[in-house]
Each structure stands twice: as structure tokens, then as C-alpha cells.
Design an enzyme around this catalytic site. Structure first.
Site, PDB file in Angstrom:
ATOM      1  N   GLU A  46      -3.952 -70.815  21.489  1.00  0.00           N
ATOM      2  CA  GLU A  46      -3.333 -71.461  20.333  1.00  0.00           C
ATOM      3  C   GLU A  46      -3.856 -70.760  19.276  1.00  0.00           C
ATOM      4  O   GLU A  46      -4.963 -70.376  18.824  1.00  0.00           O
ATOM      5  CB  GLU A  46      -3.571 -72.995  20.466  1.00  0.00           C
ATOM      6  CG  GLU A  46      -2.695 -73.790  21.674  1.00  0.00           C
ATOM      7  CD  GLU A  46      -3.339 -74.062  22.643  1.00  0.00           C
ATOM      8  OE1 GLU A  46      -2.693 -74.732  23.523  1.00  0.00           O
ATOM      9  OE2 GLU A  46      -4.381 -73.638  22.830  1.00  0.00           O
ATOM     10  N   THR A  47      -3.189 -71.290  18.078  1.00  0.00           N
ATOM     11  CA  THR A  47      -3.357 -70.682  16.657  1.00  0.00           C
ATOM     12  C   THR A  47      -3.055 -72.016  15.715  1.00  0.00           C
ATOM     13  O   THR A  47      -2.066 -72.579  15.838  1.00  0.00           O
ATOM     14  CB  THR A  47      -2.799 -69.484  16.342  1.00  0.00           C
ATOM     15  OG1 THR A  47      -3.093 -68.267  16.757  1.00  0.00           O
ATOM     16  CG2 THR A  47      -3.138 -69.313  14.632  1.00  0.00           C
TER      17      THR A  47
END
Length: 294
Positions: A46-47
Site C-alpha cells: 500500500e501507499t
């Protein structure tokens, strides 16, 4: 335009272990399209992109992207983003802050243990366990394991849906390999396509997780699954009152060892609160140029 980012390792107190996370502490001016492209560029599980909160009493509104799609909630991005904001001195520890996410408000406790910074997200809604069951034999086939290694399996949702598979021992967890054809057949259109498989009977668990539908072949540590797992396990205990804790070792088989701390509180026989968290370390920072109009 240049946008600052941090790289953090979550659920660990040592650099280059745990679950990687890219955090953009000021996501203003970044389009939805650019956010998704950036998440693909980093190719971490994830970002996150931090935006001003809708309610000024809260710390931030956080958007979470996998390489393939936006998530309304996820564990390690919540924990890691809270830790990054603390290291930036936008939050003072110890404290309990509130982050706004797609799923709603997510409280996070932040505290130092010596020099190490720990954050624990808090979930006080009921864990969803549907009546539908995982397909018989499907988990074994998708994990390339003999059916005899499967002790039980169930679906649950603590903010993100998962299929939980309890295996006979640690060797079976380490031996699992995703069979994509079997996964497509049994799980691509199931109640949940994410496979979280683990072993352990008491306070210490050992786990892995495959999420090909999200563009994550294997996740080094999954906080949202730990929420649902702790809630289900606590609900099964005979004690009607009390607080129960688990240590979850994750990511070992892929060379990214992570440690998650999970706890569940029961009152009058019901699970009323689950907390999941761990340490976070920042391993790098920089800027990314985003083309005008992207």
C-alpha cells in the site's frame, strides 16, 4: 510538481524488515489517477496520501492505494501513516489520534517504548462472520497443500474481508504456494478472495497472506486481517470478560519478518474492542515529480 514522501517499514523496529509503506504527508494536488499510478510505481502493498481532515478535530484524512485499487481501510497503512506523522512532529506522543479513512473514523494509539515508536489502531465495531463458508477443498487447492493440513477455514471482516485458514503446523504455512488456477476457480468470486493462513493455538501465531486480486502476491504483514482474527478468536473463548492478546509473526517466509500485537476486549460475552499495532521505522524520504495535469 514535486511531492515529498517517506518510506517506512511497519510492524518492525528494524530497518529493511516488516511491511513497506510509502507515505505522502501532503497529498493535496495529487489526482486520483496519479495516486493510483504512484502506488503502482512503488509497488508496495500500500501507499498512503495524507489530506486535510473533514473535521478539524481529527488529524488527517488518509487515502490508501494498493498497486491495483483504492482501499477504504487497511491496517499497516493506518499504523505506519500515524507513525510517520508522529516522527514529523505533526502529532505528539503519547496520544490517541483519529484518522479519517474511507471506512470512517479510525482511532490510533501512539506511544514510544524507549526510542521505538509504536502505533495501535482501534476497532470497536462488531467483526462480521458471514453464514457462507469457504469452498470445501478450495483452500487446500489454492495453497497447493494436502487437504489433511487444513484444520478449519472461515470468512470474516474487520474492515477488510478475508478467508482465514488454520493449518496444522508452521511447516505447512511455510510450504504453501499460491496455485493461481485453483485460486481463480475457488476464490476469485468468493465472499473474500484474500487468503490468510496461519497456525498456533494460544498467544503466539504464525501467518502468511496472499491477495492477488489487490496486486499483492504476498503481504509481509496484514493489520486488517489481524483485527478480524483477534475478534473471532476472542469470541470463541469461554471467558465472558477480559482482555486477550496475541503475537503474530508474519512475513518470515518471504524475508520480511514482522511482529503484530493484537488484543481483544470482551464484556458480557461480546468482543467490544480490538487493537492491532506494532513498531514502525522510517527508512527513507524523497520527492517525486508528478507531471502537470496527470
Amino acid at each position: 510538481m514535486a511531492h515529498r514522501f517517506f518510506i517506512a517499514d511497519v510492524f518492525t523496529d528494524r530497518p529493511f524488515t516488516g511491511n513497506q509503506l510509502a507515505v505522502f504527508p501532503d497529498g493535496r494536488g495529487i489526482s486520483d489517477r496519479a495516486m493510483q499510478a504512484i502506488a503502482r510505481e512503488f509497488n508496495f502493498a500500500e501507499t498512503t496520501f495524507v489530506l486535510p481532515p473533514k473535521d478539524p478535530k481529527h488529524v488527517a484524512y488518509v487515502r490508501i492505494f494498493t498497486p491495483k485499487s483504492e482501499m477504504q481501510f487497511a491496517g499497516h497503512p493506518t499504523v505506519g501513516t500515524a507513525a510517520v506523522l508522529t516522527r514529523m512532529r505533526r502529532v505528539d506522543a503519547p496520544a490517541t489520534i483519529v484518522l479519517e479513512e474511507g471506512v470512517g473514523l479510525v482511532p490510533v494509539e501512539i506511544a514510544f517504548r524507549g526510542d521505538a515508536l509504536y502505533a495501535h489502531l482501534i476497532v470497536e465495531r462488531a467483526i462480521e462472520v458471514p453464514a457462507v463458508q469457504p469452498p470445501p477443498g478450495g483452500a487446500a487447492a489454492a495453497l497447493s497443500l494436502d487437504p489433511s493440513t487444513i484444520k478449519e477455514s472461515w470468512f470474516a471482516n474487520g474492515g477488510v474481508r478475508f478467508c482465514f485458514v488454520r493449518l496444522a503446523d508452521r511447516a505447512a504455512v511455510d510450504r504453501a504456494v499460491l496455485d493461481r488456477a485453483a485460486w481463480t476457480k475457488h476464490f476469485a468470486d468468493a465472499w473474500s478472495s484474500q487468503l490468510y493462513f496461519f497456525t498456533g493455538e494460544k498467544q503466539q501465531l504464525y501467518a502468511r497472506m496472499f491477495a492477488p486480486a489487490l496486486g499483492v502476491e504476498e503481504d509481509p504483514a496484514t493489520g486488517s486481517s489481524a483485527v478480524a482474527l483477534a475478534g473471532v478468536l476472542a469470541g470463541r473463548l469461554s471467558a465472558a470478560e477480559g482482555s486477550f492478546t496475541w503475537r503474530i509473526d508474519h512475513g518470515v517466509a518471504m524475508g520480511r519478518p514482522s511482529v503484530l500485537e493484537a488484543s481483544a476486549e470482551k464484556r458480557a460475552g461480546k468482543v467490544v474492542r480490538v487493537k492491532v499495532g506494532g513498531a514502525t521505522v522510517i527508512t527513507g524520504e524523497g520527492t517525486m515529480e508528478i507531471p502537470a495535469g496527470y
